[in-house]
Design a protein around this motif. Sequence first.
Motif, PDB file in Angstrom:
ATOM      1  N   LYS A  75       3.510   5.411   0.528  1.00 38.97           N
ATOM      2  CA  LYS A  75       2.195   5.996   0.284  1.00 38.97           C
ATOM      3  C   LYS A  75       2.078   6.743  -1.039  1.00 38.97           C
ATOM      4  O   LYS A  75       0.966   7.003  -1.503  1.00 38.97           O
ATOM      5  CB  LYS A  75       1.838   6.959   1.424  1.00 38.97           C
ATOM      6  CG  LYS A  75       1.661   6.294   2.776  1.00 38.97           C
ATOM      7  CD  LYS A  75       1.264   7.313   3.826  1.00 38.97           C
ATOM      8  CE  LYS A  75       1.052   6.649   5.175  1.00 38.97           C
ATOM      9  NZ  LYS A  75       0.669   7.654   6.217  1.00 38.97           N
ATOM     10  N   PHE A  77       1.953   6.333  -4.145  1.00 44.75           N
ATOM     11  CA  PHE A  77       1.703   5.545  -5.342  1.00 44.75           C
ATOM     12  C   PHE A  77       1.269   6.410  -6.525  1.00 44.75           C
ATOM     13  O   PHE A  77       1.673   6.182  -7.658  1.00 44.75           O
ATOM     14  CB  PHE A  77       0.647   4.478  -5.063  1.00 44.75           C
ATOM     15  CG  PHE A  77       1.140   3.364  -4.188  1.00 44.75           C
ATOM     16  CD1 PHE A  77       1.969   2.384  -4.700  1.00 44.75           C
ATOM     17  CD2 PHE A  77       0.780   3.295  -2.850  1.00 44.75           C
ATOM     18  CE1 PHE A  77       2.437   1.348  -3.900  1.00 44.75           C
ATOM     19  CE2 PHE A  77       1.241   2.266  -2.043  1.00 44.75           C
ATOM     20  CZ  PHE A  77       2.075   1.295  -2.566  1.00 44.75           C
ATOM     21  N   GLU A  78       0.416   7.390  -6.263  1.00 45.51           N
ATOM     22  CA  GLU A  78      -0.062   8.264  -7.340  1.00 45.51           C
ATOM     23  C   GLU A  78       1.111   9.002  -7.979  1.00 45.51           C
ATOM     24  O   GLU A  78       1.209   9.115  -9.208  1.00 45.51           O
ATOM     25  CB  GLU A  78      -1.085   9.266  -6.804  1.00 45.51           C
ATOM     26  CG  GLU A  78      -2.343   8.646  -6.223  1.00 45.51           C
ATOM     27  CD  GLU A  78      -3.307   8.178  -7.298  1.00 45.51           C
ATOM     28  OE1 GLU A  78      -3.088   8.526  -8.479  1.00 45.51           O
ATOM     29  OE2 GLU A  78      -4.262   7.472  -6.962  1.00 45.51           O
ATOM     30  N   GLU A  81       3.334   6.526  -9.927  1.00 43.66           N
ATOM     31  CA  GLU A  81       2.693   6.150 -11.190  1.00 43.66           C
ATOM     32  C   GLU A  81       2.838   7.275 -12.218  1.00 43.66           C
ATOM     33  O   GLU A  81       3.072   7.034 -13.405  1.00 43.66           O
ATOM     34  CB  GLU A  81       1.220   5.839 -10.957  1.00 43.66           C
ATOM     35  CG  GLU A  81       0.495   5.352 -12.205  1.00 43.66           C
ATOM     36  CD  GLU A  81      -0.966   5.026 -11.958  1.00 43.66           C
ATOM     37  OE1 GLU A  81      -1.728   5.031 -12.934  1.00 43.66           O
ATOM     38  OE2 GLU A  81      -1.333   4.765 -10.792  1.00 43.66           O
ATOM     39  N   LYS A  97       0.573   0.024  -9.995  1.00 41.68           N
ATOM     40  CA  LYS A  97      -0.867  -0.156  -9.812  1.00 41.68           C
ATOM     41  C   LYS A  97      -1.170  -1.427  -9.035  1.00 41.68           C
ATOM     42  O   LYS A  97      -2.025  -1.437  -8.148  1.00 41.68           O
ATOM     43  CB  LYS A  97      -1.562  -0.186 -11.181  1.00 41.68           C
ATOM     44  CG  LYS A  97      -1.625   1.163 -11.879  1.00 41.68           C
ATOM     45  CD  LYS A  97      -2.357   1.056 -13.199  1.00 41.68           C
ATOM     46  CE  LYS A  97      -2.481   2.421 -13.869  1.00 41.68           C
ATOM     47  NZ  LYS A  97      -3.179   2.332 -15.181  1.00 41.68           N
ATOM     48  N   SER A 100      -0.156  -0.919  -5.385  1.00 42.87           N
ATOM     49  CA  SER A 100      -1.092   0.007  -4.743  1.00 42.87           C
ATOM     50  C   SER A 100      -2.388  -0.704  -4.380  1.00 42.87           C
ATOM     51  O   SER A 100      -2.924  -0.538  -3.278  1.00 42.87           O
ATOM     52  CB  SER A 100      -1.382   1.186  -5.679  1.00 42.87           C
ATOM     53  OG  SER A 100      -2.387   2.022  -5.139  1.00 42.87           O
ATOM     54  N   GLN A 103      -1.784  -3.139  -1.486  1.00 46.50           N
ATOM     55  CA  GLN A 103      -1.619  -2.457  -0.208  1.00 46.50           C
ATOM     56  C   GLN A 103      -2.950  -1.926   0.312  1.00 46.50           C
ATOM     57  O   GLN A 103      -3.238  -2.000   1.499  1.00 46.50           O
ATOM     58  CB  GLN A 103      -0.614  -1.307  -0.344  1.00 46.50           C
ATOM     59  CG  GLN A 103      -0.174  -0.729   0.991  1.00 46.50           C
ATOM     60  CD  GLN A 103       1.262  -0.253   0.951  1.00 46.50           C
ATOM     61  OE1 GLN A 103       2.140  -0.922   0.391  1.00 46.50           O
ATOM     62  NE2 GLN A 103       1.524   0.888   1.527  1.00 46.50           N
ATOM     63  N   CYS A 104      -3.764  -1.405  -0.592  1.00 50.91           N
ATOM     64  CA  CYS A 104      -5.073  -0.911  -0.179  1.00 50.91           C
ATOM     65  C   CYS A 104      -5.927  -2.075   0.310  1.00 50.91           C
ATOM     66  O   CYS A 104      -6.664  -1.957   1.284  1.00 50.91           O
ATOM     67  CB  CYS A 104      -5.769  -0.196  -1.328  1.00 50.91           C
ATOM     68  SG  CYS A 104      -7.277   0.659  -0.851  1.00 50.91           S
ATOM     69  N   ASP A 196      -5.291  12.459  -0.600  1.00 48.66           N
ATOM     70  CA  ASP A 196      -3.963  12.000  -0.972  1.00 48.66           C
ATOM     71  C   ASP A 196      -2.933  13.050  -0.562  1.00 48.66           C
ATOM     72  O   ASP A 196      -3.145  14.249  -0.748  1.00 48.66           O
ATOM     73  CB  ASP A 196      -3.910  11.773  -2.491  1.00 48.66           C
ATOM     74  CG  ASP A 196      -2.552  11.270  -2.936  1.00 48.66           C
ATOM     75  OD1 ASP A 196      -2.253  10.104  -2.695  1.00 48.66           O
ATOM     76  OD2 ASP A 196      -1.789  12.070  -3.522  1.00 48.66           O
TER      77      ASP A 196
END
Length: 217
Positions: A75, A77-78, A81, A97, A100, A103-104, A196
């Motif tokens: 989870k 990803f942010e 990145e 990216k 992510s 997955q979304c 998030d």
Amino acid sequence: MAEIVKLNVGGVIYTTSRSTLTKYPNSMLGTMFSGRLPTTKDEHGNYWIDSNGEIFRYVLDFLRHGCLTIPEHFKDFELLEKEADFYQLPELTKAVKTRSCTQCGKQINDTEEKEHLVVKVSTRSYDSYVQIFGANETIRKLQSSLSPYKNGQINDMQCGEKNIVIHKYCQRSLPPAALKLELLNLGFNMCQNVPDEAEPEKTASYWFMKQKSGAAE
């Protein structure tokens, strides 16, 4: 024989080789371990890097294998990145990216009666954006209605098994209120707000849903 290197990344110890760390010569690690950038060692002689030690495992795996290897239900990803940017690894940033977005896209579970759309919003001062995940037809309608806001950064991307289209706008060029109004005009209603986990006050995902034409209420 490969030279073994020990790292202390935010308090977590890693063992790797100098050749792995210099795989991307223009990255931060590449310049550090090729002697072009000063290094610091801790009291045990490990090279010290003041960054996220837990997330670094994915950075190191990328250097070793040349691809992004993360758990199925990953989870952060942010955060990953952000670390990729810190280490100046644009190849990893791109891979994060893409994964992510994929997955979304897989989380969007459209049915014959309902259509879903996800809007991710970041208010971080260094990376402000609005990212839209949805079906081709819906995105095309939004592109037309949001054309006055195209004076900022826009990136188009297609990925995922469901042909999800991602549109990325600089938040300053696309006020979230304007996007919400257009979604309401298209028949969507917000059904969920998911902050998030890493930065709940600065990044969140908003889920929208609408009944498809002809579907029973």
